[in-house]
Structures are given as structure tokens and as C-alpha cells.
Write a protein that holds these residues in place. Structure first.
Motif, PDB file in Angstrom:
ATOM      1  N   ILE A  49       4.604   7.130 -13.241  1.00 27.67           N
ATOM      2  CA  ILE A  49       4.009   7.711 -12.033  1.00 27.67           C
ATOM      3  C   ILE A  49       3.519   6.582 -11.124  1.00 27.67           C
ATOM      4  O   ILE A  49       3.678   6.638  -9.907  1.00 27.67           O
ATOM      5  CB  ILE A  49       2.846   8.665 -12.391  1.00 27.67           C
ATOM      6  CG1 ILE A  49       3.359   9.836 -13.227  1.00 27.67           C
ATOM      7  CG2 ILE A  49       2.146   9.165 -11.133  1.00 27.67           C
ATOM      8  CD1 ILE A  49       2.270  10.740 -13.764  1.00 27.67           C
ATOM      9  N   ASP A  75       6.420   5.197  -9.298  1.00 27.08           N
ATOM     10  CA  ASP A  75       6.810   6.029  -8.140  1.00 27.08           C
ATOM     11  C   ASP A  75       5.926   5.729  -6.934  1.00 27.08           C
ATOM     12  O   ASP A  75       6.417   5.600  -5.806  1.00 27.08           O
ATOM     13  CB  ASP A  75       6.709   7.516  -8.504  1.00 27.08           C
ATOM     14  CG  ASP A  75       7.790   7.950  -9.484  1.00 27.08           C
ATOM     15  OD1 ASP A  75       8.824   7.254  -9.564  1.00 27.08           O
ATOM     16  OD2 ASP A  75       7.595   8.967 -10.175  1.00 27.08           O
ATOM     17  N   GLU A 115       7.030   3.987  -3.339  1.00 27.92           N
ATOM     18  CA  GLU A 115       6.677   4.669  -2.092  1.00 27.92           C
ATOM     19  C   GLU A 115       5.895   3.729  -1.167  1.00 27.92           C
ATOM     20  O   GLU A 115       6.048   3.775   0.059  1.00 27.92           O
ATOM     21  CB  GLU A 115       5.829   5.903  -2.429  1.00 27.92           C
ATOM     22  CG  GLU A 115       5.337   6.692  -1.241  1.00 27.92           C
ATOM     23  CD  GLU A 115       4.398   7.811  -1.670  1.00 27.92           C
ATOM     24  OE1 GLU A 115       3.239   7.822  -1.221  1.00 27.92           O
ATOM     25  OE2 GLU A 115       4.812   8.662  -2.485  1.00 27.92           O
TER      26      GLU A 115
END
Length: 366
Positions: free
Chosen positions: A241, A244, A248
């Protein structure tokens, strides 16, 4: 009321989220003026539900604010808002940037030196633990700060490896800073502060803790870092996570490769296939940022001057050339008897020259 207190006041009102605060800020030019608005003006705010408006009106009191500040003071917890000098520069521009942060320790660390996040599995293997300790210690010796989430497993070893080095360690929590979780890491949290580090959270003291907190805090771990290192992770690890969020936010993602047959390496091997930067040592990280640091050369051991005998130097040079080697491979390369090699390896591990990994496998501690 100043800006930082306005953010603190809003953050403390039941039902108000970080996104609500951002919407309120879009409604009015000066967020500190909100407490002085009439009830009608508050009810006229756009894109805010009625229940939240009612709570703002209900707690529209400086007495309420003073009570919050007194509670923070009792817990020795500081706070900083997004519009203040000293707020993490890297964090300001991420999606859903925290409007306010609560902390203990040295907040200036977030804007000092170079910060790298290190994350991984809670169920760490010996291989993962040794990698986290070795890389974390080497980076800290170069004055690089290590960020992690104070969870058990890789996070804990990432923090511990940094303590006592030239870098400091920053723990980002999914709970308030006065409620360290897991409880077994309260000792580690205290050591972080004693070493001049930082404990950080976007959750106010005494806030309720939800499972989603831990995924949300990962945006901060990557947000205040200059890059993220994944040491060991299963295919569905929470560490991914953080990856990610890092992608981003446009951050570099590094991963340590693992055994293709190990469940705990599936996540790292997967993100390497998808474009994460494979690392075997800290040079792979430093080269990516083109860091030319004299301290690095000073901290790399000059093994020839350590007073070791020629057999020890031969083993060290072999590992230096080959990378990670099993004891049998060391014997094959050096043509030395396994009994002698085993004794030398034990000595080199005790002297902190080598690190023993899984199943009698060794690497340099640099």
C-alpha cells in the motif's frame, strides 16, 4: 485564534475528517475566521453535511479549544498545521495532505538531510531482518534518516538499525502518539525519542482507532520520504500500500529480491518485475540519487587495515566480489577446509564485518 489553533479546533470536532477541513478551507479564505462566523453563515457552508455543521456550531467555543490544548500539554504532544513553517515540505503537495500533524520529538527532521522509508512484512524472516538491519545501519551511518511505521517485523528493525547512527529515525503511527501500538513497541518508541528521533501521527490524542488508519498513515510514510525501500513483503502485504502511495506521489521505489520459493518474497519480486529498482546494497540506492557523499567512503570498512589474517582477507574479498555466498561456495572459491572457513566466518560475524543470513549464507556488513 491563529491558523494552527483553527486547524486543531476543527480536527477535534466529532465527525470532521481531513477532507472536510479542506472543503471548509475552500469555502472561506481565512480558516481561523470560522469560529467567529454566525450560526447562519456556518449553516450556509457548501458541500458539508448538516450533522457536521451542527457540531461546528455546538463546539464554537474558545473554552473547548483551551481544553484540547491543555490535554495535549499534559501528554507532552506538539502539533503543527499545513500552513506553518516547519510542516514537512514533501507532504504539502500529496493528495489528501494532513491538515494537522501531532508529534513528539524533533519535527525539523522531516525537512533535514535525506529521508528514506523502509517497510516490509510483520512476519519477517531471518533474511528480511538481516537485510533491514544491514541497509538501515549503513544508511544511518551516512546521515540518512529512516522512516517506518513502528509495526512489528521489518518496521521495528528498520527503526532499531538507525538508532545510534548519524541519521535519525521517524515513526509514523496509525494511532495517536500518546497511544503507541503495538504495546510491545512502547520501549522502541521511547528509544527513538531518546536518540533524537520523531514520532508522528495525523490522529489527535484519544482518537478512536480504526483498521483503515494504518493504510491511511502509509501516505504519510511515503509522503515525507525521498524514496521507499521494500525489504520483504508477501503478495498482499500492507507494505505494498505504501508502494502504491509512493508511485502516486512520484517517489522512487526500491525492493530487495528474495527467494523465488519464499511466500514472504512474492511481493518484492512482483514489484521488481513491475519496475521497482532492485537493490543488492546501499550503493544501488545512492547511485539512483547521484549522492556523492564523502562520508560513505569514510564509513566503508578498509578491511586490509583491520589486523585480520590473510585467510580472513581472502574470504572477505571473495564475498566482496561474489556478493552473498553460502559457506560451501566460500570453500569452493577459496579452496579452504570447511572447518577453517566456519571458524573464520564466526569471528568475522562477531567483529561485525560479515552478516550471517539464512542457512549459513553470508554477506558484507557495509
Amino acid at each position: 485564534m491563529n491558523k494552527r489553533d483553527a486547524y486543531l479546533w476543527l480536527n477535534s470536532i466529532e465527525g470532521i475528517t481531513n477532507k472536510n477541513i479542506q472543503i471548509i478551507k475552500e469555502n472561506i479564505n481565512n480558516i481561523e475566521a470560522l469560529i467567529h462566523l454566525s450560526d447562519k453563515e456556518i449553516y450556509d457552508l457548501k458541500n458539508i453535511n448538516l450533522k457536521i455543521k451542527q457540531n461546528i456550531v455546538k463546539y464554537k467555543s474558545l473554552t473547548f479549544l483551551d481544553e484540547i490544548k491543555n490535554n495535549l500539554k499534559k501528554e507532552n504532544v506538539e502539533y503543527i498545521c499545513i500552513e506553518e513553517k516547519g510542516y514537512p515540505e514533501n507532504l504539502k503537495y500529496i493528495h489528501n495532505a494532513p491538515s494537522i500533524l501531532f508529534y513528539k520529538g524533533d519535527i525539523s527532521l522531516v525537512n533535514k538531510n535525506f529521508n528514506l522509508a523502509m517497510v516490509g512484512s510483520r512476519k519477517a524472516t531471518t533474511y528480511g531482518i538481516n537485510c533491514a538491519k544491514s541497509i538501515g545501519k549503513s544508511l544511518s551511518n551516512l546521515g540518512i534518516n529512516i522512516i517506518s511505521g513502528l509495526a512489528i517485523g521489518i518496521d521495528s528493525y528498520a527503526h532499531m538499525s538507525c538508532i545510534g547512527g548519524n541519521g535519525k529515525t521517524i515513526a509514523v503511527l496509525g494511532s495517536p502518539v500518546n497511544n503507541i501500538l503495538p504495546k510491545k513497541n512502547i520501549y522502541l518508541a521511547n528509544k527513538i525519542l531518546e536518540d533524537g528521533g520523531l514520532i508522528l501521527s495525523d490522529y489527535n490524542i484519544n482518537s478512536k482507532i480504526f483498521p483503515s488508519n494504518y493504510a491511511n498513515r502509509n501516505r504519510i510514510i511515503s509522503g515525507i520520504s525521498d524514496g521507499v525501500i521494500v525489504v520483504e513483503a508477501a503478495k498482499k502485504s500492507g507494505a505494498l500500500i505504501t508502494v502504491d502511495f509512493a508511485l502516486e506521489q512520484g517517489k522512487n521505489v526500491f525492493a530487495i529480491p528474495g527467494n523465488i520459493n519464499s511466500f514472504m518474497s512474492e511481493g518484492c519480486n512482483k514489484i521488481i518485475k513491475e519496475g521497482a529498482i532492485l537493490i543488492n546494497n546501499i550503493e544501488d540506492i545512492l547511485n539512483e540519487y547521484e549522492i556523492l557523499n564523502i562520508k560513505q567512503e569514510e564509513n566503508l570498512k578498509n578491511y586490509e587495515n583491520t589486523g585480520l589474517n590473510k585467510e580472513s582477507i581472502q574470504i572477505i574479498d571473495t564475498i566482496k566480489k561474489q556478493g552473498v555466498l553460502h559457506i560451501d561456495e566460500i570453500c569452493d572459491n577459496t579452496r579452504m577446509e570447511i572447518k577453517s572457513v566456519n571458524a573464520i566466518l564466526s569471528e568475522l560475524v562477531l567483529k561485525d564485518v560479515l552478516i550471517e543470513m539464512n542457512n549459513k549464507t553470508y554477506s558484507l556488513n557495509v
